[in-house]
Write a protein that holds these residues in place. Structure first.
Motif, PDB file in Angstrom:
ATOM      1  N   SER A 104       1.037  -1.172   0.111  1.00 11.65           N
ATOM      2  CA  SER A 104       0.088  -0.004  -0.063  1.00 11.65           C
ATOM      3  C   SER A 104       0.766   1.297  -0.085  1.00 11.65           C
ATOM      4  CB  SER A 104      -1.010  -0.013   1.208  1.00 11.65           C
ATOM      5  OG  SER A 104      -0.219  -0.035   2.485  1.00 11.65           O
ATOM      6  N   SER A 105       2.208   1.227   0.448  1.00 14.52           N
ATOM      7  CA  SER A 105       3.049   2.198   0.346  1.00 14.52           C
ATOM      8  C   SER A 105       3.581   2.783  -1.027  1.00 14.52           C
ATOM      9  CB  SER A 105       3.978   2.300   1.556  1.00 14.52           C
ATOM     10  OG  SER A 105       5.056   1.327   0.843  1.00 14.52           O
ATOM     11  N   CYS A 106       3.407   1.743  -1.861  1.00 18.26           N
ATOM     12  CA  CYS A 106       3.923   1.769  -3.144  1.00 18.26           C
ATOM     13  C   CYS A 106       3.449   2.818  -4.043  1.00 18.26           C
ATOM     14  CB  CYS A 106       4.446   0.488  -3.749  1.00 18.26           C
ATOM     15  SG  CYS A 106       5.319  -0.646  -3.082  1.00 18.26           S
ATOM     16  N   THR A 107       4.028   3.790  -4.810  1.00 18.65           N
ATOM     17  CA  THR A 107       3.193   4.528  -5.881  1.00 18.65           C
ATOM     18  C   THR A 107       3.796   4.274  -6.906  1.00 18.65           C
ATOM     19  OG1 THR A 107       5.101   6.336  -5.592  1.00 18.65           O
ATOM     20  CG2 THR A 107       3.082   6.223  -3.929  1.00 18.65           C
ATOM     21  N   ARG A 108       4.957   3.321  -7.193  1.00 22.24           N
ATOM     22  CA  ARG A 108       5.675   2.865  -8.590  1.00 22.24           C
ATOM     23  C   ARG A 108       5.654   1.207  -8.585  1.00 22.24           C
ATOM     24  NH1 ARG A 108       4.214   7.224  -9.379  1.00 22.24           N
ATOM     25  NH2 ARG A 108       5.368   9.016 -10.325  1.00 22.24           N
ATOM     26  N   ALA A 109       5.432   0.612  -9.737  1.00 26.30           N
ATOM     27  CA  ALA A 109       5.651  -0.752 -10.087  1.00 26.30           C
ATOM     28  C   ALA A 109       6.291  -0.825 -11.157  1.00 26.30           C
ATOM     29  CB  ALA A 109       4.256  -1.433  -9.939  1.00 26.30           C
ATOM     30  N   PHE A 110       7.654  -1.425 -11.159  1.00 25.19           N
ATOM     31  CA  PHE A 110       8.193  -1.518 -12.462  1.00 25.19           C
ATOM     32  C   PHE A 110       8.299  -3.084 -12.595  1.00 25.19           C
ATOM     33  CE2 PHE A 110      12.516  -2.473 -14.300  1.00 25.19           C
ATOM     34  CZ  PHE A 110      12.516  -1.494 -15.414  1.00 25.19           C
ATOM     35  N   ARG A 115       1.382   3.954 -10.077  1.00 21.89           N
ATOM     36  CA  ARG A 115       1.742   3.727 -11.564  1.00 21.89           C
ATOM     37  C   ARG A 115       2.412   2.698 -11.916  1.00 21.89           C
ATOM     38  NH1 ARG A 115      -2.054   6.701 -11.011  1.00 21.89           N
ATOM     39  NH2 ARG A 115      -2.195   8.995 -11.420  1.00 21.89           N
ATOM     40  N   VAL A 116       2.119   1.700 -12.874  1.00 17.22           N
ATOM     41  CA  VAL A 116       2.491   0.580 -13.190  1.00 17.22           C
ATOM     42  C   VAL A 116       3.351   0.648 -14.587  1.00 17.22           C
ATOM     43  CG1 VAL A 116       2.359  -1.670 -14.074  1.00 17.22           C
ATOM     44  CG2 VAL A 116       0.894  -0.994 -11.981  1.00 17.22           C
ATOM     45  N   HIS A 117       4.699   0.451 -14.691  1.00 11.38           N
ATOM     46  CA  HIS A 117       5.508   0.490 -16.028  1.00 11.38           C
ATOM     47  C   HIS A 117       5.862  -1.021 -16.430  1.00 11.38           C
ATOM     48  CE1 HIS A 117       8.914   1.955 -18.623  1.00 11.38           C
ATOM     49  NE2 HIS A 117       9.435   0.665 -18.173  1.00 11.38           N
ATOM     50  N   ILE A 118       5.675  -1.352 -17.699  1.00 10.99           N
ATOM     51  CA  ILE A 118       5.981  -2.579 -18.165  1.00 10.99           C
ATOM     52  C   ILE A 118       7.464  -2.315 -18.836  1.00 10.99           C
ATOM     53  CG2 ILE A 118       5.338  -4.461 -19.637  1.00 10.99           C
ATOM     54  CD1 ILE A 118       3.565  -4.169 -17.164  1.00 10.99           C
ATOM     55  N   GLU A 119       8.430  -3.125 -18.395  1.00  9.69           N
ATOM     56  CA  GLU A 119       9.591  -2.798 -19.474  1.00  9.69           C
ATOM     57  C   GLU A 119       9.680  -4.140 -20.250  1.00  9.69           C
ATOM     58  OE1 GLU A 119      13.448  -1.378 -20.081  1.00  9.69           O
ATOM     59  OE2 GLU A 119      11.540  -0.590 -19.141  1.00  9.69           O
ATOM     60  N   LEU A 121       0.994  -8.905 -25.233  1.00 15.45           N
ATOM     61  CA  LEU A 121       1.423  -7.593 -24.773  1.00 15.45           C
ATOM     62  C   LEU A 121       0.596  -6.562 -25.168  1.00 15.45           C
ATOM     63  CD1 LEU A 121       5.206  -7.926 -25.143  1.00 15.45           C
ATOM     64  CD2 LEU A 121       4.143  -7.631 -22.981  1.00 15.45           C
ATOM     65  N   MET A 122       0.242  -6.655 -26.408  1.00 15.65           N
ATOM     66  CA  MET A 122      -0.577  -5.424 -27.183  1.00 15.65           C
ATOM     67  C   MET A 122      -1.875  -5.447 -26.430  1.00 15.65           C
ATOM     68  SD  MET A 122       0.969  -3.281 -29.038  1.00 15.65           S
ATOM     69  CE  MET A 122      -0.489  -2.686 -30.310  1.00 15.65           C
ATOM     70  N   HIS A 123      -2.711  -6.669 -26.371  1.00 16.79           N
ATOM     71  CA  HIS A 123      -4.049  -6.633 -25.966  1.00 16.79           C
ATOM     72  C   HIS A 123      -4.506  -6.998 -24.632  1.00 16.79           C
ATOM     73  CE1 HIS A 123      -4.602  -8.286 -30.323  1.00 16.79           C
ATOM     74  NE2 HIS A 123      -4.492  -7.169 -30.370  1.00 16.79           N
ATOM     75  N   HIS A 124      -3.576  -6.988 -23.868  1.00 16.98           N
ATOM     76  CA  HIS A 124      -3.843  -7.054 -22.432  1.00 16.98           C
ATOM     77  C   HIS A 124      -2.756  -6.701 -21.363  1.00 16.98           C
ATOM     78  CE1 HIS A 124      -6.666 -10.471 -23.594  1.00 16.98           C
ATOM     79  NE2 HIS A 124      -5.736 -10.786 -24.103  1.00 16.98           N
ATOM     80  N   ILE A 125      -1.595  -6.754 -21.594  1.00 14.46           N
ATOM     81  CA  ILE A 125      -0.435  -6.328 -20.656  1.00 14.46           C
ATOM     82  C   ILE A 125      -0.395  -4.801 -20.654  1.00 14.46           C
ATOM     83  CG2 ILE A 125       1.596  -6.352 -19.793  1.00 14.46           C
ATOM     84  CD1 ILE A 125       0.127  -9.076 -19.263  1.00 14.46           C
ATOM     85  N   LEU A 126      -0.055  -4.281 -21.840  1.00 20.59           N
ATOM     86  CA  LEU A 126       0.068  -2.771 -21.883  1.00 20.59           C
ATOM     87  C   LEU A 126      -1.353  -1.950 -21.789  1.00 20.59           C
ATOM     88  CD1 LEU A 126       2.423  -2.558 -25.130  1.00 20.59           C
ATOM     89  CD2 LEU A 126       2.954  -2.729 -22.517  1.00 20.59           C
ATOM     90  N   PRO A 127      -2.406  -2.385 -21.982  1.00 17.88           N
ATOM     91  CA  PRO A 127      -3.668  -1.798 -21.622  1.00 17.88           C
ATOM     92  C   PRO A 127      -3.855  -1.830 -20.309  1.00 17.88           C
ATOM     93  CG  PRO A 127      -4.042  -3.251 -23.667  1.00 17.88           C
ATOM     94  CD  PRO A 127      -2.694  -3.520 -23.194  1.00 17.88           C
ATOM     95  N   ALA A 128      -3.341  -2.618 -19.516  1.00 16.17           N
ATOM     96  CA  ALA A 128      -3.572  -2.771 -18.038  1.00 16.17           C
ATOM     97  C   ALA A 128      -2.677  -1.533 -17.237  1.00 16.17           C
ATOM     98  CB  ALA A 128      -3.391  -4.022 -17.561  1.00 16.17           C
ATOM     99  N   ALA A 129      -1.415  -1.256 -17.815  1.00  9.89           N
ATOM    100  CA  ALA A 129      -0.436  -0.602 -17.425  1.00  9.89           C
ATOM    101  C   ALA A 129      -0.670   1.058 -17.687  1.00  9.89           C
ATOM    102  CB  ALA A 129       0.975  -1.034 -17.784  1.00  9.89           C
ATOM    103  N   ASP A 130       0.342   1.755 -17.019  1.00  3.22           N
ATOM    104  CA  ASP A 130       0.428   3.203 -17.317  1.00  3.22           C
ATOM    105  C   ASP A 130       1.451   3.270 -18.319  1.00  3.22           C
ATOM    106  OD1 ASP A 130      -1.518   4.128 -15.207  1.00  3.22           O
ATOM    107  OD2 ASP A 130      -0.544   2.705 -13.979  1.00  3.22           O
TER     108      ASP A 130
END
Length: 406
Positions: free
Chosen positions: A197-203, A234-238, A251-260
């Motif tokens: 709950s303290s995290c504001t970033r997810a890599f 905010r979620v980042h996908i590398e 990635l295109m249809h599921h992962i990236l649309p779920a991220a920021d």
């Protein structure tokens, strides 16, 4: 936007206050293998099982492009590991492992790592640096470590392909893992959410190991669950160099649309279907804008030799702070590369000028406008005589992401 301007901007750079960050999911050990003519001529390297490995390494060296080969035959991969077992040295690896250790060193006050398949030695390394790994069970402490082979090379050992930019780079050979390295069971995840709950970033990374649509659907649901732990997260996908059509579709249809946010290099951008392809700076920006339109991403960061590009929705950013984050990341990664000194990239300065001719001007040099998006371009610092290429992309992307208060 000349060299003096950017040199002054770099002199003003400082690391901003950073917030608690979550990283996941792939952590392993890397066997770092320096490539030299003697290695290329090793007896047995060009025959049998190793013929394809050597051919792929040479291709990477010809283009000076970071490439990765995922080997699905585990017996074959074990033979590769055995062949190079007395070569090079072991180091913490995996995008999550590298980012976790780097962010802790950078000054992130609390780094939490989710890595369901982390091995014993890698877990000890992260724990010694004070990285939290909640949800670990007693039986998890005896898992063997997965080792990836990372071949680091300098240009000049093989003839360059036409149009290739000579630069230090690496070629990675890794085993094809299962979704267990990325996906957590839903009950374990539910119990973990209060600890995030303290995290504001997810890599996040590791989605190249998913196989079918059901796993991608489950992974997207997991991303949304992680975001529910904190409304400010905010979620980042590398991204990585994946060429399999099912992975790219997932990635295109599921992962990236779920991220920021998403991060990639120019090679990885070119592999994404349906967004166009270009080798020019302005052309790559347009491909990034196309990708944002297709996926709903608010932020896309691209790193290439000599300059970094960023597009970010205007309603999610203060462009001056985003630019400062890019400059901070460039300075951090140049230091991480080692070497004998740094200088501004003339190629990067030229790239900024080219983009200025294609997009509307913004509030500061290097910041432009494209409808709902700010477009940012900064020339990088080029380190001379570098000692390291492994993990620099992860260090760069994670720094730019956590330092940007978007």
């Amino acid at each position: 936007m000349d060299e003096e301007y950017w040199a002054e901007e770099y002199r003003k750079v400082s690391i901003p206050a950073l917030n608690p960050t979550l990283v996941g999911f792939n952590v392993n050990l890397d066997r770092i293998i320096p490539v030299n003519p003697e290695l290329l001529d090793m007896p047995g390297f060009g025959s049998g099982d190793l013929f394809e490995l050597r051919s792929r390494l040479i291709h990477s060296m010809e283009h000076c492009t970071a490439e990765e080969w995922f080997v699905s035959d585990h017996d074959r991969y074990d033979r590769f590991i055995q062949f190079f077992s007395h070569t090079g040295s072991l180091a913490p690896g995996g995008q999550a492992g590298i980012a976790a250790l780097h962010l802790k060193t950078l000054g992130v006050p609390e780094v939490t790592c989710l890595a369901p398949e982390i091995g014993t030695e890698a877990e000890k390394i992260l724990a010694r640096q004070g990285i939290r790994m909640p949800g670990r069970k007693p039986e998890d402490t005896a898992k063997p470590d997965t080792i990836h082979l990372v071949f680091e090379y300098r240009p000049g050992m093989v003839p360059l392909a036409v149009g290739a930019t000579p630069r230090n780079n690496r070629f990675i050979v890794s085993p094809k893992k299962t979704a267990n390295s990325t996906l957590m069971d839903e009950e374990s995840l539910r119990l973990l959410l209060p600890e995030l709950s303290s995290c504001t970033r997810a890599f996040l990374s590791g989605y190249q190991y998913l196989r079918d649509e059901a796993e991608f659907v489950r992974a997207a649901r997991q991303i949304r669950a992680l975001k529910s732990a904190n409304n400010a997260m905010r979620v980042h996908i590398e991204c990585v160099s994946a060429t399999d059509a099912p992975i790219l579709r997932g990635l295109m249809h599921h992962i990236l649309p779920a991220a920021d946010s998403a991060g990639m290099n120019e090679h990885e951008l070119s592999q994404i279907p349906g967004i166009g392809s270009s080798s020019s700076p302005a052309g790559m920006v347009q491909c990034m804008l196309n990708l944002a339109k297709e996926t709903g991403l608010s932020r896309i960061h691209l790193h290439t030799f000599g300059y970094y590009l960023l597009i970010i929705r205007k309603d999610r950013a203060v462009p001056a702070l985003s630019q400062a984050a890019l400059l901070c990341a460039a300075q951090v990664v140049a230091k991480a590369a080692g070497g004998t000194g740094t200088g501004l990239s003339a190629q990067g300065i030229a790239a900024v000028h080219e983009i200025a001719g294609s997009f509307a001007p913004g509030p500061l040099p290097g910041i432009f406008s494209a409808k709902d998006f700010h477009v940012l371009a900064v020339p990088t610092l080029i380190a001379q005589g570098i000692q390291r290429t492994v993990g620099l992309g992860d260090i760069l992307s994670s720094t730019a992401f956590v330092a940007d208060h978007c």
